[in-house]
Design a protein around this motif. Structure first.
Motif, short mmCIF file in Angstrom:
data_model
loop_
_atom_site.label_atom_id
_atom_site.label_comp_id
_atom_site.label_asym_id
_atom_site.label_seq_id
_atom_site.Cartn_x
_atom_site.Cartn_y
_atom_site.Cartn_z
N VAL A 1 104.44 21.95 77.86
CA VAL A 1 105.10 20.73 77.38
C VAL A 1 106.59 20.78 77.67
O VAL A 1 107.18 19.81 78.16
CB VAL A 1 104.84 20.53 75.87
CG1 VAL A 1 105.69 19.38 75.32
CG2 VAL A 1 103.36 20.26 75.62
N LEU A 2 107.24 21.92 77.38
CA LEU A 2 108.68 22.03 77.60
C LEU A 2 109.03 21.98 79.08
O LEU A 2 109.99 21.33 79.48
CB LEU A 2 109.20 23.32 76.97
CG LEU A 2 109.07 23.44 75.45
CD1 LEU A 2 109.63 24.78 74.97
CD2 LEU A 2 109.79 22.29 74.74
N ASP A 3 108.25 22.69 79.89
CA ASP A 3 108.53 22.71 81.32
C ASP A 3 108.33 21.33 81.94
O ASP A 3 109.15 20.88 82.76
CB ASP A 3 107.63 23.74 82.00
CG ASP A 3 107.95 23.90 83.48
OD1 ASP A 3 109.10 24.25 83.79
OD2 ASP A 3 107.06 23.67 84.31
N ALA A 4 107.26 20.64 81.54
CA ALA A 4 107.01 19.30 82.08
C ALA A 4 108.12 18.34 81.67
O ALA A 4 108.56 17.51 82.48
CB ALA A 4 105.65 18.80 81.58
N TYR A 5 108.58 18.44 80.43
CA TYR A 5 109.67 17.56 79.98
C TYR A 5 110.94 17.82 80.78
O TYR A 5 111.59 16.87 81.25
CB TYR A 5 109.93 17.79 78.49
CG TYR A 5 111.20 17.11 78.01
CD1 TYR A 5 111.25 15.74 77.77
CD2 TYR A 5 112.38 17.85 77.84
CE1 TYR A 5 112.41 15.12 77.36
CE2 TYR A 5 113.55 17.24 77.43
CZ TYR A 5 113.56 15.88 77.19
OH TYR A 5 114.72 15.26 76.79
N LEU B 1 113.09 6.58 79.45
CA LEU B 1 113.57 7.81 78.82
C LEU B 1 113.06 7.91 77.38
O LEU B 1 112.65 8.97 76.93
CB LEU B 1 115.09 7.85 78.84
CG LEU B 1 115.75 9.05 78.14
CD1 LEU B 1 115.27 10.36 78.76
CD2 LEU B 1 117.26 8.95 78.20
N LYS B 2 113.07 6.79 76.68
CA LYS B 2 112.58 6.78 75.30
C LYS B 2 111.11 7.16 75.25
O LYS B 2 110.68 7.93 74.39
CB LYS B 2 112.80 5.40 74.69
CG LYS B 2 112.38 5.30 73.24
CD LYS B 2 112.68 3.92 72.67
CE LYS B 2 112.27 3.81 71.21
NZ LYS B 2 112.56 2.45 70.66
N LEU B 3 110.32 6.66 76.19
CA LEU B 3 108.90 6.99 76.24
C LEU B 3 108.69 8.47 76.56
O LEU B 3 107.81 9.12 76.00
CB LEU B 3 108.20 6.12 77.29
CG LEU B 3 108.06 4.63 76.95
CD1 LEU B 3 107.44 3.87 78.13
CD2 LEU B 3 107.20 4.44 75.70
N ALA C 1 106.94 13.78 74.57
CA ALA C 1 107.20 15.21 74.37
C ALA C 1 107.17 15.56 72.89
O ALA C 1 106.58 16.58 72.49
CB ALA C 1 108.55 15.60 74.98
N VAL C 2 107.77 14.71 72.05
CA VAL C 2 107.79 14.95 70.61
C VAL C 2 106.37 14.88 70.05
O VAL C 2 105.99 15.69 69.19
CB VAL C 2 108.71 13.94 69.92
CG1 VAL C 2 108.53 13.99 68.40
CG2 VAL C 2 110.17 14.21 70.28
N ARG C 3 105.58 13.93 70.53
CA ARG C 3 104.20 13.81 70.04
C ARG C 3 103.40 15.08 70.34
O ARG C 3 102.68 15.59 69.47
CB ARG C 3 103.52 12.61 70.70
CG ARG C 3 102.09 12.35 70.22
CD ARG C 3 101.40 11.29 71.05
NE ARG C 3 101.18 11.74 72.42
CZ ARG C 3 100.17 12.56 72.76
NH1 ARG C 3 99.33 13.03 71.84
NH2 ARG C 3 100.02 12.92 74.02
#
Length: 317
Positions: free
Chosen positions: A256-260, A281-283, A288-290
């Protein structure tokens, strides 16, 4: 040396490097720097209680006056009766390794780690390269991997190399996974961001901890990238020591972190201040937060269950 080439910000110098260098110098320097403790100089023999029972190591022609020890003598003595620190603990020391006997163990392991790095092929030249390149990177891990890329293609390779060196040096196998609860505690420690927050201009900054979600939502991308890259490196190093039951969860956080970071770093997001990419950007942040919320829920369930594993989702598409 690293900060000679620094500009807007100082170089990030890892604790193992500063302590390892200090201990290396103290253990190997000649009389121009230190005295040799716990030895008897020939001049003091027979002088009774007034004798100075410290011999100085001097080089006079070809005759050695005094006693010179193995530079790793103290390291051998300490690690012979104490468990050494792992690569993860070298990079991110536990609180117990920052004072008392734990600090001495950390110092000894830092010295051994540095000595083993310098003994690699062209190790001293590679260390000089790392020192000079530190200001160009946001974290020391990137400079380390660039300088020692022929030896360590990843932090995981460095972790394995250190474990093998510890096993050879101490005669004990350090290559054992931590128990599940200890693995959960270490993972939780890595996933927290420590920050100094100032409530107002008249108060001193207070220590606070931020979640990954808060880092992604609230920090500018420069601050995000600095912390998240550090977190990714620590997750890679932790992977070889964590309980095998938690590997899927750790890999999911890493994914998740690497993809973000990969997506967020694209050029199209560099214009978000103009407004045309604000929605995308908001999406990206929301997604990522989800995903991080879902992973945190799994981690909390494991903590509440006392480390009893049922099933862990990878969190990847």
């Amino acid at each position: 040396i690293p900060n000679r080439g620094a500009s807007e910000r100082p170089a990030e110098i890892p604790l193992w490097l500063s302590e390892g260098t200090t201990q290396h110098l103290l253990a190997s320097a000649e009389s121009s720097l230190i005295l040799q403790p716990d030895t008897i100089s020939p001049q003091s023999v027979g002088l009774g209680q007034n004798a100075n029972a410290i011999a100085v190591w001097r080089q006079s022609g070809t005759i050695n006056q005094g006693i010179k020890r193995d530079p790793l003598f103290l390291v051998r003595r300490r690690l012979g009766i104490n468990a050494p620190v792992t690569f993860t603990q070298l990079s991110l020391p536990d609180p117990e390794h920052l004072n008392g006997s734990g600090w001495e163990i950390y110092q000894s392991c830092s010295q051994l780690f540095l000595e083993r790095l310098l003994s690699l092929k062209d190790g001293r030249a590679k260390m000089r390269m790392m020192l000079s390149s530190l200001p160009r990177y946001l974290n020391w891990q990137s400079a380390f991997l660039k300088a020692f890329e022929q030896d360590f293609p990843s932090m995981l390779a460095a972790e394995k190399w250190w474990a093998v060196n510890l096993a050879n040096f101490t005669g004990r196998d350090q290559w054992q996974a931590w128990p599940l609860q200890a693995s959960l505690d270490k993972l939780d420690q890595i996933l927290r961001y420590s920050a100094q927050l100032r409530v107002n201009t008249n108060q001193l900054p207070a220590h606070s901890e931020m979640s990954l979600q808060s880092v992604i939502r609230d920090l500018d991308f420069g601050g995000q990238r600095l912390f998240l890259n550090k977190t990714l490196n620590q997750l890679e190093a932790l992977r070889v020591r964590i309980s095998t039951d938690l590997v899927p969860l750790l890999d999911a956080y890493h994914y998740v972190l690497d993809a973000y970071l990969q997506t967020r770093g694209q050029d199209r997001f560099g214009l978000e201040h103009r407004g045309q990419h604000a929605a995308s950007l908001k999406l990206l942040v929301q997604e990522a937060v989800r995903r991080l919320n879902a992973l945190d829920l799994q981690r909390d369930e494991l903590q509440n269950a006392g480390g009893q594993v049922t099933r862990i989702s990878s969190g990847t598409p």
